[in-house]
Design a protein around this motif. Structure first.
Motif, PDB file in Angstrom:
ATOM      1  N   LYS A 218       0.838  -1.209   0.000  1.00  0.00           N
ATOM      2  CA  LYS A 218       0.000   0.000   0.000  1.00  0.00           C
ATOM      3  C   LYS A 218       0.874   1.261   0.000  1.00  0.00           C
ATOM      4  N   VAL A 219       2.000   1.198   0.698  1.00  0.00           N
ATOM      5  CA  VAL A 219       2.934   2.330   0.676  1.00  0.00           C
ATOM      6  C   VAL A 219       3.454   2.533  -0.746  1.00  0.00           C
ATOM      7  N   ALA A 220       3.792   1.423  -1.399  1.00  0.00           N
ATOM      8  CA  ALA A 220       4.379   1.521  -2.737  1.00  0.00           C
ATOM      9  C   ALA A 220       3.372   2.022  -3.757  1.00  0.00           C
ATOM     10  N   ASN A 221       2.153   1.506  -3.665  1.00  0.00           N
ATOM     11  CA  ASN A 221       1.145   1.893  -4.643  1.00  0.00           C
ATOM     12  C   ASN A 221      -0.210   2.064  -3.967  1.00  0.00           C
ATOM     13  N   LYS A 222      -0.484   3.292  -3.580  1.00  0.00           N
ATOM     14  CA  LYS A 222      -1.707   3.544  -2.811  1.00  0.00           C
ATOM     15  C   LYS A 222      -2.961   3.406  -3.667  1.00  0.00           C
ATOM     16  N   ASP A 223      -2.794   3.330  -4.986  1.00  0.00           N
ATOM     17  CA  ASP A 223      -3.962   3.145  -5.848  1.00  0.00           C
ATOM     18  C   ASP A 223      -4.519   1.721  -5.806  1.00  0.00           C
ATOM     19  N   LEU A 224      -3.737   0.795  -5.282  1.00  0.00           N
ATOM     20  CA  LEU A 224      -4.245  -0.574  -5.170  1.00  0.00           C
ATOM     21  C   LEU A 224      -5.246  -0.653  -4.013  1.00  0.00           C
ATOM     22  N   THR A 225      -6.311  -1.409  -4.218  1.00  0.00           N
ATOM     23  CA  THR A 225      -7.214  -1.718  -3.116  1.00  0.00           C
ATOM     24  C   THR A 225      -6.663  -2.970  -2.448  1.00  0.00           C
ATOM     25  N   VAL A 226      -6.195  -2.816  -1.227  1.00  0.00           N
ATOM     26  CA  VAL A 226      -5.494  -3.928  -0.587  1.00  0.00           C
ATOM     27  C   VAL A 226      -6.408  -4.625   0.422  1.00  0.00           C
ATOM     28  N   ILE A 227      -6.521  -5.924   0.241  1.00  0.00           N
ATOM     29  CA  ILE A 227      -7.355  -6.735   1.135  1.00  0.00           C
ATOM     30  C   ILE A 227      -6.497  -7.860   1.701  1.00  0.00           C
ATOM     31  N   VAL A 228      -6.466  -7.953   3.016  1.00  0.00           N
ATOM     32  CA  VAL A 228      -5.744  -9.049   3.654  1.00  0.00           C
ATOM     33  C   VAL A 228      -6.765 -10.097   4.051  1.00  0.00           C
ATOM     34  N   GLU A 229      -6.512 -11.314   3.643  1.00  0.00           N
ATOM     35  CA  GLU A 229      -7.481 -12.351   3.960  1.00  0.00           C
ATOM     36  C   GLU A 229      -6.719 -13.572   4.432  1.00  0.00           C
ATOM     37  N   SER A 230      -7.023 -14.041   5.636  1.00  0.00           N
ATOM     38  CA  SER A 230      -6.270 -15.159   6.188  1.00  0.00           C
ATOM     39  C   SER A 230      -7.046 -15.819   7.316  1.00  0.00           C
ATOM     40  N   GLY A 231      -6.447 -16.857   7.880  1.00  0.00           N
ATOM     41  CA  GLY A 231      -7.127 -17.589   8.936  1.00  0.00           C
ATOM     42  C   GLY A 231      -6.960 -16.956  10.303  1.00  0.00           C
ATOM     43  N   ASP A 232      -7.630 -17.553  11.277  1.00  0.00           N
ATOM     44  CA  ASP A 232      -7.544 -17.067  12.656  1.00  0.00           C
ATOM     45  C   ASP A 232      -6.177 -17.379  13.255  1.00  0.00           C
ATOM     46  N   GLY A 233      -5.638 -18.547  12.917  1.00  0.00           N
ATOM     47  CA  GLY A 233      -4.309 -18.883  13.425  1.00  0.00           C
ATOM     48  C   GLY A 233      -3.280 -17.940  12.837  1.00  0.00           C
ATOM     49  N   ASP A 234      -3.397 -17.736  11.565  1.00  0.00           N
ATOM     50  CA  ASP A 234      -2.478 -16.873  10.837  1.00  0.00           C
ATOM     51  C   ASP A 234      -2.539 -15.435  11.358  1.00  0.00           C
ATOM     52  N   SER A 235      -3.757 -14.936  11.521  1.00  0.00           N
ATOM     53  CA  SER A 235      -3.931 -13.524  11.870  1.00  0.00           C
ATOM     54  C   SER A 235      -3.719 -13.224  13.346  1.00  0.00           C
ATOM     55  N   TYR A 236      -4.174 -14.124  14.208  1.00  0.00           N
ATOM     56  CA  TYR A 236      -4.165 -13.803  15.643  1.00  0.00           C
ATOM     57  C   TYR A 236      -3.077 -14.555  16.408  1.00  0.00           C
ATOM     58  N   GLY A 237      -2.607 -15.702  15.829  1.00  0.00           N
ATOM     59  CA  GLY A 237      -1.586 -16.494  16.505  1.00  0.00           C
ATOM     60  C   GLY A 237      -0.209 -16.104  15.997  1.00  0.00           C
ATOM     61  N   GLU A 238       0.198 -16.775  14.916  1.00  0.00           N
ATOM     62  CA  GLU A 238       1.525 -16.496  14.346  1.00  0.00           C
ATOM     63  C   GLU A 238       1.718 -15.008  14.038  1.00  0.00           C
ATOM     64  N   GLY A 239       0.645 -14.366  13.615  1.00  0.00           N
ATOM     65  CA  GLY A 239       0.775 -12.955  13.220  1.00  0.00           C
ATOM     66  C   GLY A 239       0.282 -11.974  14.268  1.00  0.00           C
ATOM     67  N   GLY A 240       0.163 -12.419  15.504  1.00  0.00           N
ATOM     68  CA  GLY A 240      -0.440 -11.580  16.546  1.00  0.00           C
ATOM     69  C   GLY A 240       0.232 -10.217  16.716  1.00  0.00           C
ATOM     70  N   ASN A 241       1.554 -10.213  16.630  1.00  0.00           N
ATOM     71  CA  ASN A 241       2.262  -8.950  16.817  1.00  0.00           C
ATOM     72  C   ASN A 241       1.918  -7.958  15.698  1.00  0.00           C
ATOM     73  N   HIS A 242       1.796  -8.487  14.483  1.00  0.00           N
ATOM     74  CA  HIS A 242       1.477  -7.595  13.358  1.00  0.00           C
ATOM     75  C   HIS A 242       0.030  -7.095  13.476  1.00  0.00           C
ATOM     76  N   PHE A 243      -0.836  -7.970  13.979  1.00  0.00           N
ATOM     77  CA  PHE A 243      -2.240  -7.594  14.193  1.00  0.00           C
ATOM     78  C   PHE A 243      -2.310  -6.386  15.126  1.00  0.00           C
ATOM     79  N   MET A 244      -1.662  -6.501  16.264  1.00  0.00           N
ATOM     80  CA  MET A 244      -1.690  -5.415  17.245  1.00  0.00           C
ATOM     81  C   MET A 244      -1.118  -4.110  16.681  1.00  0.00           C
ATOM     82  N   HIS A 245       0.050  -4.255  16.087  1.00  0.00           N
ATOM     83  CA  HIS A 245       0.751  -3.027  15.687  1.00  0.00           C
ATOM     84  C   HIS A 245       0.162  -2.380  14.444  1.00  0.00           C
ATOM     85  N   ASN A 246      -0.504  -3.172  13.617  1.00  0.00           N
ATOM     86  CA  ASN A 246      -1.112  -2.536  12.450  1.00  0.00           C
ATOM     87  C   ASN A 246      -2.416  -1.843  12.781  1.00  0.00           C
ATOM     88  N   ILE A 247      -3.029  -2.242  13.861  1.00  0.00           N
ATOM     89  CA  ILE A 247      -4.173  -1.457  14.316  1.00  0.00           C
ATOM     90  C   ILE A 247      -3.680  -0.056  14.686  1.00  0.00           C
TER      91      ILE A 247
END
Ligand SMILES: Cc1ncc(C[n+]2csc(CCOP(=O)(O)OP(=O)(O)O)c2C)c(N)n1
Ligand code: SF4
Ligand SMILES: [Mg+2]
Lengths: 283, 566
Positions: A78-107
């Motif tokens: 999104k930083v590189a090309n703000k004209d793109l409509t960016v959608i993140v789609e993933s599982g609960d394990g992916d988003s809240y477990g393995e990716g928990g730190n990114h979840f928190m900080h991207n909020i």
């Protein structure tokens, strides 16, 4: 170029028959069509898991990255090309477990993207271990005595962290899901949609019927009352509310950086020779 | 003629700012110099020092012997006076300590008192620099000018420092006069006074890097600082990631979507990036990864130097995929070499490493102006006429390089990349034959990359009997060691690698067959380049000279070891 929902459906799915992922995919195709977003302007970013296979099944640009790491590349893109409509789609394990730190900080970071989480309350791809949202007591091949720790509440966490858009959906309520996805995609900033999704193969607790019997649509007029949203996010058990609990934009990551105003970074011309005055700092 | 200065004190005494100004002032006056820092991983106290060497031409390295010792505290005097030359001088504060038996070399200046009178104790080192100028026979004007530039807008700071500077100058001038002869000034044009991280940061910006995502870690943080200081005047975004895993994955997203992207870290942070490196390899996404090495394992010696991550970087990331590894040898070369890293990354759609270390990152040198017209900004994207529609991101080609377009660039065309093994379109596959085809395609890129590697730099006797081999930041010190050996009648040369992988081997084969004795000189305990050379070329090097105490080599150490071994 206008596309119909069918035009977004591509590829041969590798999901189990009866899986909630099919409904989510259809809802997304419908949402993209109704928003009139041509595939080349949409970027789907996912991690690894059953849900994360979605970029292979929806016609759009796709970044199918690493387990737990869907959000970071989405932010970078999104930083590189703000004209793109960016959608993140993933599982609960992916988003809240393995990716928990990114979840928190991207909020906190508040990039302009929609985060659609297929929350089947289990690790599907690796055959049924507990996920961060699994019900306490649920027995699995690893949690042989049942899950002993409380479930993570993604919606409450998102609200506490200051997310501007927080919603819950159920894959079995497809029209509502589609409408919510559209709102999330249109929302300026980080928008979380936690989608309850039956996993027919591994989650024998939270089945389609289990959800169906519990979900309801509370009256939420203008979802800008944080305390009320928090209340709704905490309802679980016999009654599970669906809907957009909170919808209140604030400054996005893109808006906060002066460099990102104007042309997308990826389109700006460049000639190294013009930068030779950088050396003046060191003279 | 040359002058070697060591200034030492506790952390938090503000030495760095004033020494940077002094260095810059001397370079403005056309002296060639090098300025190195030895500091502890703490913000206050301890013992930190810097060395400044002013020598003819552009000196490559600092040396152990000291002409002027600026001792801001007694510890500095105790630790370093044994390296003071007999005619050396010590600038010190007689209120803090005395030099029993060594009074004749002392230049007492009431650093603390004069600083306080000028406006604050922190300026004691500014007072000391004033005294130092006297010993070198210089005026205060250039430093004054720089103080005004540097503190413009900060009410009173420049004035106070100038007062401190002059007080130090006047005080020293009362007791002594110039006691050292400065080397001749350079006559070959303007020079920059710049440290390694600034070279890397400036080269990145001038290479068109638009996105740096990183997590602070010594000694790479200076790169973040430099690029951040240029935003928003230049089109670059610096994002401090939540961790190094996010840092590399963010950079990959940005690179995929079309900008030149980079991340930087040190060994510990790089450990967290390993899976992302593998993702770059699998998805064939261009990325420049700067690793500023410091001694490990684990947290190691955070502010010291080492070259012990070469093997790690060569093998980092699971699975097999092509990569290139380049290194920063000198401030002169590193500027262009980082640009080469970006060019290689874009051309071969692969991760490219740029190895630096604390010794390079924190060292300031005087260097000639860079030629920005030598920098490349070739994105190697496919023109519309050059790719088949519908677009396939991983089209099989002879070179292994698939035509690349950007997401959103062409209506109707989408770009799919995948960390799973995939087919030409980017879709997940599991069949054996596609898998083989894809591995072969990716690995074929190594052939092209190997062609682009520069042979190691050869310096010294054209028909050497002794060959000193090295890589990375040891360039200058080995070069000076070779000069010293030649001066002692030993026919020697240096073979120094900047491009490390794919390992260029032509010169190795021709030279190792000729020389009587070869040495590999590395800042590590394992002799990692030495082993790599043996593994790749089958050639063995006679001896390794290894140093792994966290400190950079000194030329004398190398000379001594070489002579012992011959
Ligand atoms: C670094 C890493 N660790 C573990 C795995 C194995 N793994 C793949 S998917 C997954 C869990 C997926 O769960 P979820 O994100 O909920 O997706 P679902 O399959 O349920 O849709 C795991 C543990 C992996 N691919 N990478
Ligand atoms: S394992 Fe579960 S989540 Fe995965 S496809 Fe089958 S039903 Fe769906
Ligand atoms: Mg799951």
């Amino acid at each position: 170029m206008t596309c119909k929902a069918e035009d977004y459906m591509t590829g041969e799915t590798a999901w189990c028959p009866g899986c909630g992922n099919y409904d989510i995919r259809e809802a997304l195709a419908g949402a993209l069509a109704e928003l009139g977003l041509p595939p080349h302007q949409v970027l789907l970013v996912s991690g690894i898991g059953q849900a994360a296979k979605i970029p292979h099944y929806i016609k759009a640009n796709g970044f199918n990255g690493l387990h737990g790491r869907a959000l970071p590349p989405a932010v970078g893109a999104k930083v590189a090309n703000k004209d793109l409509t960016v959608i993140v789609e993933s599982g609960d394990g992916d988003s809240y477990g393995e990716g928990g730190n990114h979840f928190m900080h991207n909020i906190r970071r508040n990039p302009d993207l929609a985060h659609l989480v297929h929350d089947n309350q289990v690790y599907g791809l690796t055959k049924g271990q507990a996920s961060p949202t699994s019900e306490p007591g649920m027995k699995t091949g690893v949690q042989v005595e049942g899950v002993t720790v409380p479930a993570l509440n993604p919606l409450s966490l998102a609200l506490v962290m200051g997310a501007g858009f927080v919603a819950r959906c159920f894959s079995g309520e497809k029209d509502h899901l589609k409408a919510t996805m559209k709102a999330a995609i249109n929302f300026p900033g980080y928008a979380l949609v936690d989608i309850l999704q039956p996993c027919v193969s591994f989650n024998k607790v939270n089945t389609h019927g289990w959800y169906k019997n519990r979900v309801y649509f509370p009256e939420v007029e203008a979802p800008q009352d944080w305390a009320k949203a928090m209340d709704l996010s905490r309802q679980w058990g016999d009654q599970i509310p669906l809907g957009i609990f909170y919808n209140k934009p604030h400054q996005t990551f893109g808006e906060s950086r002066a460099v990102l105003k104007g042309e997308p970074l990826s389109n700006r011309p460049f000639n190294p020779e013009e930068l030779s005055s950088l050396q003046n700092d060191f003279l | 003629m040359e002058i070697n200065v060591l200034i030492g004190g506790a952390a938090g005494q503000g030495m760095e700012t004033i020494m940077n100004l002094l260095g810059k002032a001397l370079v403005r006056e056309d002296f060639g110099l090098i300025y190195t820092k030895d500091y502890m991983s703490r913000v206050r106290g301890g013992h930190n020092f810097s060395r400044l060497r002013i020598a003819p031409g552009q000196p490559w390295t600092t040396v152990e012997s000291i002409d002027v010792l600026v001792a801001l505290n007694e510890e500095t005097y105790r630790k370093h006076s044994q390296n003071l030359v007999p005619s050396g001088r010590v600038i010190y504060d007689p209120e803090l300590f005395s030099l029993p038996g060594d009074e004749s070399r002392g230049v007492p200046v009431e650093l603390k008192k004069l600083a306080e009178e000028a406006g604050g104790r922190v300026m004691a080192n500014t007072v000391a620099v004033g005294a130092l100028l006297v010993l070198m026979g210089l005026e205060t004007s250039t430093v004054e000018e720089l103080l005004k530039d540097t503190f413009a807008g900060k009410e009173g700071v420049a004035e106070k420092n100038i007062k401190a500077l002059k007080a130090g100058y006047d005080s020293a001038a009362r007791t002594c006069s110039a006691c050292f002869e400065l080397p001749a000034k350079n006559q070959d044009g303007k020079k920059l006074f710049i440290d390694g991280n600034q070279v890397v940061g400036m080269a990145a910006l001038a290479s068109g890097c638009r996105f740096l995502s990183a997590y602070p870690m010594t000694p790479a943080t200076g790169i973040m600082n430099y690029l951040a200081s240029k935003s928003p005047d230049y089109p670059v975004i610096v994002e401090q990631a939540e961790d190094e895993i996010a840092a590399i994955n963010m950079a990959l997203g940005a690179a995929y979507a079309g900008v030149r992207a980079m991340t930087c870290t040190s060994g510990g942070g790089f450990s967290l990036m390993a899976e992302g490196v593998s993702l770059a390899g699998m998805t064939e996404t261009p990325l420049v990864i700067v690793v500023g090495m410091r001694p490990g394992p684990a947290t190691g010696l955070p502010t010291r130097t080492e070259q012990a991550d070469l093997e790690f970087i060569l093998h980092s990331g699971h699975g097999e995929f092509p990569r290139a590894v380049l290194s920063a040898t000198s401030h002169d070369d590193a500027f262009y070499r980082l640009n080469k890293a970006f060019e290689l990354a874009d051309r071969y759609q692969t991760p490219v490493f740029f190895l630096t270390d604390q010794n390079f990152a924190d060292t300031h040198r005087s260097v000639g102006l860079y030629d920005f017209s030598r920098l490349g900004y070739n994105r190697f994207l496919a023109a519309e006429s050059n790719f088949e529609k519908p677009y396939k991101r991983y089209r099989i080609t002879e070179s292994g390089i698939s035509p690349r377009i950007l997401p959103g660039q062409y209506e109707g065309e989408t770009v799919l990349i995948d960390s799973d093994e995939h087919d030409e379109k980017g879709n997940i596959i599991e069949d054996a034959s596609t898998r083989r085809t894809m591995v072969d395609k990716r690995m074929r890129k190594l052939n092209g990359m190997a062609e682009e590697m520069d042979e190691p730099d050869l310096y010294g006797d054209p028909h050497p009997e002794v060959l000193l081999i090295g890589w990375g930041s040891t360039y200058g010190v080995i070069r000076e060691a070779v000069d010293a050996l030649i001066a002692r009648g030993i026919k020697s040369a240096m073979l120094h690698f900047s491009d490390l992988w794919p390992l260029p081997q032509k010169r190795l084969h021709s030279l190792l067959a000729e020389v009587k004795h070869s040495f590999c000189i590395e800042n590590n305990a394992g002799g990692q380049l030495s082993k790599l050379i043996r593994r790749e070329s089958g050639l063995s090097i006679n001896s390794n000279i290894l140093k792994y105490d966290g400190r950079p080599f000194l030329p004398d150490e190398i000379v001594k070891e070489v002579q012992n071994d011959l």
